[in-house]
Scaffold this motif. Structure first.
Motif, PDB file in Angstrom:
ATOM      1  N   ASN A 180      21.380  54.994  73.074  1.00  0.00           N
ATOM      2  CA  ASN A 180      21.602  54.402  74.394  1.00  0.00           C
ATOM      3  C   ASN A 180      20.339  53.731  74.925  1.00  0.00           C
ATOM      4  O   ASN A 180      20.396  52.658  75.540  1.00  0.00           O
ATOM      5  N   SER A 181      19.192  54.350  74.667  1.00  0.00           N
ATOM      6  CA  SER A 181      17.916  53.781  75.100  1.00  0.00           C
ATOM      7  C   SER A 181      17.670  52.443  74.419  1.00  0.00           C
ATOM      8  O   SER A 181      17.261  51.463  75.059  1.00  0.00           O
ATOM      9  N   ALA A 182      17.923  52.398  73.110  1.00  0.00           N
ATOM     10  CA  ALA A 182      17.703  51.164  72.350  1.00  0.00           C
ATOM     11  C   ALA A 182      18.615  50.049  72.847  1.00  0.00           C
ATOM     12  O   ALA A 182      18.180  48.906  73.044  1.00  0.00           O
ATOM     13  N   LYS A 183      19.879  50.374  73.058  1.00  0.00           N
ATOM     14  CA  LYS A 183      20.827  49.360  73.518  1.00  0.00           C
ATOM     15  C   LYS A 183      20.467  48.863  74.920  1.00  0.00           C
ATOM     16  O   LYS A 183      20.579  47.669  75.215  1.00  0.00           O
ATOM     17  N   SER A 184      20.008  49.767  75.773  1.00  0.00           N
ATOM     18  CA  SER A 184      19.595  49.376  77.122  1.00  0.00           C
ATOM     19  C   SER A 184      18.395  48.442  77.091  1.00  0.00           C
ATOM     20  O   SER A 184      18.230  47.586  77.966  1.00  0.00           O
ATOM     21  N   ALA A 185      17.554  48.609  76.053  1.00  0.00           N
ATOM     22  CA  ALA A 185      16.364  47.768  75.907  1.00  0.00           C
ATOM     23  C   ALA A 185      16.668  46.476  75.150  1.00  0.00           C
ATOM     24  O   ALA A 185      15.759  45.686  74.885  1.00  0.00           O
ATOM     25  N   GLY A 186      17.939  46.267  74.794  1.00  0.00           N
ATOM     26  CA  GLY A 186      18.333  45.037  74.119  1.00  0.00           C
ATOM     27  C   GLY A 186      18.143  45.048  72.615  1.00  0.00           C
ATOM     28  O   GLY A 186      18.199  43.992  71.971  1.00  0.00           O
ATOM     29  N   LEU A 187      17.914  46.228  72.035  1.00  0.00           N
ATOM     30  CA  LEU A 187      17.736  46.333  70.589  1.00  0.00           C
ATOM     31  C   LEU A 187      19.086  46.470  69.890  1.00  0.00           C
ATOM     32  O   LEU A 187      20.059  46.942  70.481  1.00  0.00           O
ATOM     33  N   LYS A 188      19.125  46.076  68.624  1.00  0.00           N
ATOM     34  CA  LYS A 188      20.277  46.354  67.783  1.00  0.00           C
ATOM     35  C   LYS A 188      20.041  47.668  67.050  1.00  0.00           C
ATOM     36  O   LYS A 188      18.889  48.071  66.823  1.00  0.00           O
ATOM     37  N   VAL A 189      21.144  48.335  66.675  1.00  0.00           N
ATOM     38  CA  VAL A 189      21.032  49.588  65.925  1.00  0.00           C
ATOM     39  C   VAL A 189      21.885  49.496  64.667  1.00  0.00           C
ATOM     40  O   VAL A 189      23.020  49.021  64.701  1.00  0.00           O
ATOM     41  N   ALA A 190      21.311  49.936  63.553  1.00  0.00           N
ATOM     42  CA  ALA A 190      21.998  49.879  62.264  1.00  0.00           C
ATOM     43  C   ALA A 190      22.019  51.257  61.622  1.00  0.00           C
ATOM     44  O   ALA A 190      21.110  52.063  61.827  1.00  0.00           O
TER      45      ALA A 190
END
Length: 239
Positions: A99-109
Motif C-alpha cells: 500500500n505504501s508503494a502504491k501510494s508513492a506511485g510505484l509499481k509492484v511485481a
C-alpha cells in the motif's frame, strides 16, 4: 541516489509464510524416506524452480540416493498441509509495504520460481488477487534463479530500468539472481531453524556450514517487510 519505481517481490517465504510450511513437509517426508535434513538443506534449495531443486538435491545427496521419490513426497506432503490449513498466511508488513508503494506511485511485481497457477492460487487464498501490477513465474523462463531472467522479465514488462528497481528476497539464489540482474536487493530472512532437523541414513555429501553467510551480498537487510517499509518510505523511496 536513485528514485525507486518498481518493487519486485519473491513469493514463498517472503510474501507468504510458505517457507515454514514447506520445511514441515521436508521433515515429514525425510522421516518417511530416511534422509538427513537440516534447515540449511531448505536454505540451499529454496527459491529454485522444480528443475533447479532436483539438481540441487543431487548435489547434496549424490546420484544414487532416491531424491526423486523424496521430492515427490515433499510436494505431496506440502499439498496435504495446504489443504488442511487453507491458508498461506501473509508475512508481517506485506500489505503495509504494498500500500505504501502504491501510494508513492510505484509499481509492484511478483517474480517467483513457483508455477503461475500456484502463484495465482496463493494470491486468491490470501484475498490478494489483482494487487500485483506484474506477475512473472520462473517456470516460464529459460533459466531459473540464480540466473537473473525472472527479475529482468519483471523490469522489462514494467518498462522500468533495472537501476530503478528493488528486489525483495529471502533466498540465497534469489539474492544472487538480483545481483546478476544488476538490481539492488533487500534480504528478509525466513528463519525456520527452530523446527529442527532429522538424521536419516541418506547423508548430506556437501558441507553446508556458514551457508547463510552468502546472503551478505544483499544491499539491505531487515527483520521483516514492516521494517523495510518504514526505512524506504522515510527516504521517499530514494536510495
Amino acid at each position: 541516489m536513485t528514485k525507486i519505481k518498481l518493487l519486485i517481490f519473491d513469493m514463498d517465504g517472503l510474501m507468504f509464510d510458505t517457507g515454514r510450511l514447506a520445511y514441515r513437509a521436508y521433515l515429514q517426508s525425510a522421516q518417511m524416506h530416511n534422509f538427513q535434513v537440516t534447515a540449511d538443506v531448505y536454505y540451499y534449495l529454496t527459491g529454485r524452480t522444480e528443475k533447479g531443486i532436483m539438481k540441487g538435491m543431487h548435489e547434496l545427496y549424490g546420484d544414487t540416493a532416491p531424491v526423486g521419490t523424496w521430492r515427490f513426497e515433499i510436494n505431496r506432503s506440502k499439498d496435504g498441509i495446504l489443504k488442511k490449513e487453507k491458508r498461506v498466511f501473509k508475512k508481517k508488513g506485506l500489505l503495509q509495504i504494498l500500500n505504501s508503494a502504491k501510494s508513492a506511485g510505484l509499481k509492484v511485481a511478483l517474480a517467483s520460481s513457483t508455477s503461475k497457477p500456484k502463484i495465482m492460487r496463493y494470491l486468491e487464498m490470501e484475498e490478494m488477487s489483482g494487487m500485483m501490477d506484474i506477475i512473472v513465474s520462473g517456470q516460464d523462463m529459460k533459466q531459473g534463479k540464480p540466473a537473473p531472467d525472472v527479475f529482468l522479465a519483471a523490469s522489462r514488462l514494467a518498462e522500468i530500468a533495472v537501476e530503478s528497481c528493488l528486489v525483495f528476497e529471502d533466498s540465497i539464489v534469489g539474492i544472487q539472481a538480483a545481483k546478476a540482474a544488476g538490481i539492488r536487493s533487500v534480504l528478509i530472512e525466513d528463519d525456520i531453524r527452530a523446527l529442527g532437523g532429522f538424521d536419516g541414513k541418506h547423508k548430506l555429501l556437501k558441507n553446508l556450514d556458514n551457508l547463510r553467510d552468502k546472503m551478505v551480498i544483499s544491499d539491505f537487510k531487515f527483520d521483516d517487510l514492516s521494517q523495510a517499509e518504514k526505512y524506504l518510505s522515510k527516504k521517499d523511496y530514494i536510495i
